[in-house]
Motif scaffolding. Structure first.
Motif, mmCIF file in Angstrom:
data_model
loop_
_atom_site.group_PDB
_atom_site.id
_atom_site.type_symbol
_atom_site.label_atom_id
_atom_site.label_comp_id
_atom_site.label_asym_id
_atom_site.label_seq_id
_atom_site.Cartn_x
_atom_site.Cartn_y
_atom_site.Cartn_z
ATOM 1 N N MET A 515 0.833 -1.199 0.000
ATOM 2 C CA MET A 515 0.000 0.000 0.000
ATOM 3 C C MET A 515 0.871 1.255 0.000
ATOM 4 S SD MET A 515 -3.175 0.837 2.533
ATOM 5 C CE MET A 515 -2.173 1.292 3.941
ATOM 6 N N LEU A 516 1.968 1.231 0.764
ATOM 7 C CA LEU A 516 2.888 2.379 0.783
ATOM 8 C C LEU A 516 3.562 2.551 -0.581
ATOM 9 C CD1 LEU A 516 4.653 2.089 4.273
ATOM 10 C CD2 LEU A 516 2.702 3.514 3.633
ATOM 11 N N LEU A 517 3.908 1.429 -1.212
ATOM 12 C CA LEU A 517 4.528 1.507 -2.541
ATOM 13 C C LEU A 517 3.559 2.110 -3.553
ATOM 14 C CD1 LEU A 517 6.369 -1.951 -2.640
ATOM 15 C CD2 LEU A 517 7.390 0.298 -2.306
ATOM 16 N N LEU A 518 2.273 1.760 -3.431
ATOM 17 C CA LEU A 518 1.256 2.350 -4.302
ATOM 18 C C LEU A 518 1.159 3.855 -4.066
ATOM 19 C CD1 LEU A 518 -1.110 2.149 -6.322
ATOM 20 C CD2 LEU A 518 -2.604 1.642 -4.380
ATOM 21 N N GLN A 519 1.182 4.273 -2.799
ATOM 22 C CA GLN A 519 1.134 5.700 -2.475
ATOM 23 C C GLN A 519 2.328 6.423 -3.097
ATOM 24 O OE1 GLN A 519 0.232 6.864 1.633
ATOM 25 N NE2 GLN A 519 -0.507 4.801 2.011
ATOM 26 N N TYR A 520 3.498 5.819 -2.987
ATOM 27 C CA TYR A 520 4.695 6.457 -3.542
ATOM 28 C C TYR A 520 4.562 6.616 -5.058
ATOM 29 C CZ TYR A 520 9.537 7.627 -4.443
ATOM 30 O OH TYR A 520 10.679 8.283 -4.841
ATOM 31 N N GLU A 521 4.089 5.551 -5.740
ATOM 32 C CA GLU A 521 3.923 5.602 -7.195
ATOM 33 C C GLU A 521 2.964 6.725 -7.602
ATOM 34 O OE1 GLU A 521 2.574 1.783 -8.392
ATOM 35 O OE2 GLU A 521 4.434 0.755 -7.826
ATOM 36 N N GLU A 522 1.884 6.862 -6.857
ATOM 37 C CA GLU A 522 0.860 7.843 -7.211
ATOM 38 C C GLU A 522 1.263 9.273 -6.865
ATOM 39 O OE1 GLU A 522 -2.113 7.459 -8.842
ATOM 40 O OE2 GLU A 522 -1.336 5.467 -9.271
ATOM 41 N N LEU A 523 1.992 9.447 -5.745
ATOM 42 C CA LEU A 523 2.271 10.797 -5.249
ATOM 43 C C LEU A 523 3.671 11.306 -5.574
ATOM 44 C CD1 LEU A 523 0.695 10.439 -1.677
ATOM 45 C CD2 LEU A 523 -0.318 11.598 -3.651
ATOM 46 N N TYR A 524 4.662 10.415 -5.577
ATOM 47 C CA TYR A 524 6.043 10.906 -5.596
ATOM 48 C C TYR A 524 6.929 10.348 -6.714
ATOM 49 C CZ TYR A 524 4.535 12.086 -0.848
ATOM 50 O OH TYR A 524 3.832 12.557 0.234
ATOM 51 N N GLU A 525 6.405 9.451 -7.544
ATOM 52 C CA GLU A 525 7.232 8.792 -8.558
ATOM 53 C C GLU A 525 7.965 9.788 -9.454
ATOM 54 O OE1 GLU A 525 8.890 5.722 -9.252
ATOM 55 O OE2 GLU A 525 6.912 4.815 -9.174
ATOM 56 N N ASP A 526 7.284 10.880 -9.820
ATOM 57 C CA ASP A 526 7.872 11.834 -10.762
ATOM 58 C C ASP A 526 8.402 13.102 -10.080
ATOM 59 O OD1 ASP A 526 7.180 10.160 -12.923
ATOM 60 O OD2 ASP A 526 5.129 10.940 -12.887
ATOM 61 N N VAL A 527 8.498 13.070 -8.770
ATOM 62 C CA VAL A 527 8.983 14.236 -8.024
ATOM 63 C C VAL A 527 10.507 14.224 -7.987
ATOM 64 C CG1 VAL A 527 8.984 15.392 -5.776
ATOM 65 C CG2 VAL A 527 6.886 14.323 -6.626
ATOM 66 N N GLY A 528 11.123 15.382 -8.231
ATOM 67 C CA GLY A 528 12.581 15.489 -8.218
ATOM 68 C C GLY A 528 13.157 15.264 -6.837
ATOM 69 N N ALA A 529 14.461 14.943 -6.783
ATOM 70 C CA ALA A 529 15.119 14.606 -5.528
ATOM 71 C C ALA A 529 15.063 15.747 -4.509
ATOM 72 C CB ALA A 529 16.569 14.210 -5.796
ATOM 73 N N GLU A 530 15.300 16.969 -4.966
ATOM 74 C CA GLU A 530 15.314 18.105 -4.044
ATOM 75 C C GLU A 530 13.920 18.367 -3.467
ATOM 76 O OE1 GLU A 530 16.521 22.862 -4.110
ATOM 77 O OE2 GLU A 530 17.250 21.527 -5.687
ATOM 78 N N GLU A 531 12.913 18.309 -4.339
ATOM 79 C CA GLU A 531 11.539 18.545 -3.883
ATOM 80 C C GLU A 531 11.068 17.421 -2.960
ATOM 81 O OE1 GLU A 531 7.096 19.356 -5.790
ATOM 82 O OE2 GLU A 531 8.864 19.260 -7.095
ATOM 83 N N LEU A 532 11.518 16.194 -3.255
ATOM 84 C CA LEU A 532 11.137 15.052 -2.426
ATOM 85 C C LEU A 532 11.737 15.172 -1.025
ATOM 86 C CD1 LEU A 532 9.493 12.442 -2.748
ATOM 87 C CD2 LEU A 532 11.622 11.254 -3.305
ATOM 88 N N ALA A 533 12.982 15.634 -0.960
ATOM 89 C CA ALA A 533 13.629 15.836 0.345
ATOM 90 C C ALA A 533 12.890 16.910 1.145
ATOM 91 C CB ALA A 533 15.091 16.221 0.147
#
Length: 588
Positions: A515-533
């Motif tokens: 479920m967490l992996l699904l959340q990551y795919e939907e919310l953060y997969e295409d987010v850049g490293a700096e923005e993700l941090a």
């Protein structure tokens, strides 16, 4: 396999949830409006690949059992009974004293089949005819033969049977594995004799049966024979080669479905590994759903003969129902993939699979060549066939498009086609079930906290470099046993990567991890490293602030009835929480 796993293997989570929520395809997943609120934009996700659901609006999620528990107001036992009835699973056999024996019996079948594959491999290495067919005629390499576990069945009648009996298997087990047949003169003999043996393996790589190809030139014998239906092998569900193709399918985001097992092997050897096969051209809903867990783009490489056209006719409505795009690959000169690769090279094969034609367009073009649509009988037959397919398409815009195309093709009015369409049986859209339980909506503060902790854990799970941000988020700060277990695991295994198979210590919380992996795919997969941090840092701050706020509210309630001594202790705890906020420069 226990009752829960048996039910999961027979049901698709999107079908179960689709009875309550109107789901629409969204890439590899399905999306719909949350049944736990009155939202206008869909935030409810279902992942067939991971077999889990997640509601981004409430933070809830889990597997098909947890969903049924929520909407039907049932405990786990009740949900299991409901889903078992739907799946046609008799729970009594699992409740009985023989449940363990049944599971052991299946493991014995797996063991017998694996040993049979090894036996056939040894026989293959000694048989000149089989070696010449595989290495000279088919031009497979030794590595390919080993990867696909190719073998040979001796033409002696009981070679495998005697071998397995010598290894401790009885005739009943060997027969139940699909490895024997009744002899002409009575008794039991090997099912496969004098044939090239191609093991059929499930999605995890376990042998569940065999396809056997005739090597001798015998016009009275079938070229191919397959393992019959067994407790392990079901041809309506099995996709050949999926265990070796699934990573390539995910990476390329499409799959090619060919007719022959040897075509699959030839394509994989050439480096095009997103290729699988079914038993003949008889595609089922289960086949397409198995593939839809990896991609929504399915490309058929069937012969352009009557059998291939019929198969495409049958598959189109199923594909529409499942929610995948079905297209057809046309190989020049009627060759099969193996021939094309041998004669034209892998580049030609890659070029062909890169230019598919949408299946219904292909079907229309094919019938235009085999029917005389300038005559009334030809127009009638053409419209009978094509309208039957159009009538079962799920999307109204797609139906409208093809009605106009067929009207233009036949030079008839669209009204005439609509009149004919109305005469054909239409399938009513099933009504959604209403939840029988009043779904509990958690306290907003608690819900927001759970969502924040899930998002932070999702980022930490996928991004080891950001795990130091979890340092102040100790397990006691988290709500729920699964988040606490994962937090402890990540603390003990700071270099763990979720791209690998889920660690054995995480198996008890595998659904939560998915479920967490699904959340990551939907919310953060295409987010850049700096923005993700930055987002991870924001979530950490938010969690600490919310945790302190909730704890201070709890202390404030206790202070109302506390004694003087208790008040001093409680105020001390308040100061500690204020100090925690200050240490992270968080405003109280």
């Amino acid at each position: 396999m226990d009752a829960v796993e048996e039910v999961k293997s027979r049901l698709n989570i999107e079908d179960v949830i689709g009875e309550y929520v109107e789901l629409k395809r969204a890439g590899r997943n399905w999306k719909g409006l949350s049944p736990f609120g009155n939202e206008k934009s869909p935030s409810f996700m279902v992942s067939p690949e991971k077999q889990i659901w997640h509601d981004f609006s409430s933070g809830k999620g889990g597997n098909m059992f947890s969903f049924v528990m929520e909407v039907e107001g049932l405990d786990f036992k009740g949900a299991l009974e409901l889903l078992a009835r739907k799946a046609g699973v008799e729970l009594e056999q699992y409740r009985s004293k023989n449940a363990g024996a049944r599971s052991k019996e299946k493991e014995r079948l797996y063991a017998a089949l694996d040993l049979a594959a090894k036996f056939y491999q040894v026989q293959f290495s000694k048989n000149k005819m089989a070696l010449e067919y595989v290495f000279k005629k088919r031009q497979f390499s030794k590595e390919t033969a080993l990867e696909w576990r190719l073998g040979y069945s001796p033409n002696t009648g009981r070679a495998l049977l005697d071998f397995l009996k010598g290894k401790g298997f009885n005739e009943r087990e060997i027969t139940n594995a699909g490895l024997t047949a009744r002899a002409y003169r009575g008794g039991t003999q090997d099912m496969f004799r004098g044939r090239l043996m191609i093991p059929l393996q499930d999605a995890t790589g376990r042998v569940i049966g065999f396809t056997a190809r005739l090597l001798l030139d015998d016009p009275n014998a079938p070229k191919y024979i397959n393992t019959p239906q067994t407790a392990l092998y079901d041809k309506s569900r099995h996709v050949y080669g999926l265990h070796l193709a699934k990573e390539a399918i995910r990476r390329n985001n499409f799959v090619v479905l060919v007719e022959g097992n040897l075509d699959v092997i030839a394509s994989h050897q050439a480096g095009v590994r997103q290729v699988v096969a079914t038993a003949g051209t008889a595609m089922t809903e289960q086949h397409l759903k198995a593939l839809s867990r990896f991609t929504g783009d399915i490309r058929l490489s069937f012969d352009a003969d009557k059998a291939g056209m019929n198969a495409t006719e049958r598959a189109l409505p199923i594909a529409s129902k499942v929610g995948v795009s079905l297209s057809v690959i046309t190989i020049p000169s009627g060759k099969d993939p193996d021939e094309l690769i041998k004669n034209g090279g892998v580049e030609t094969w890659e070029k062909v699979i890169a230019a598919p034609q949408y299946a219904l367009d292909w079907l229309i073009d094919r019938y235009k060549t085999v029917l005389d649509i300038t005559t009334a009988p030809g127009k009638r037959e053409f419209s009978d066939i094509v309208l039957a397919v159009i009538n079962r398409l799920q999307d109204p815009v797609e139906r409208e498009h093809y009605l106009e195309k067929v009207a233009e093709t036949l030079s008839v009015s669209k009204d005439a086609l609509l009149s004919k369409l109305a005469q054909q049986t239409t399938t009513e859209k099933p009504k959604l079930k209403k939840p029988t339980a009043s779904v509990k909506i958690p306290n907003k503060a608690v819900s927001d906290y759970i969502k924040a902790q899930s998002h932070l854990l999702a980022i930490a799970l996928k991004q080891p470099k950001l795990r130091p941000l979890l340092a102040p988020i100790t397990p006691d700060l988290l709500i729920g046993d699964d988040p606490k277990t994962l937090r402890t695991f990540l603390g003990e295994h700071p270099d763990f990567t979720s791209d690998a198979t889920i660690a054995s210590k995480l198996h008890p919380i595998a659904d939560y991890v998915k479920m967490l992996l699904l959340q990551y795919e939907e919310l953060y997969e295409d987010v850049g490293a700096e923005e993700l941090a930055f987002e991870a840092d924001r979530l950490q701050t938010r969690l600490i602030a919310q945790y302190v706020k909730m704890q201070k509210q709890r202390l404030a309630q206790k202070l109302q009835t506390a004694t003087e001594t208790e008040t001093t202790a409680l105020l001390g705890q308040v100061k500690q929480f204020d100090a925690l906020l200050k240490s992270y420069k968080i405003q109280a």
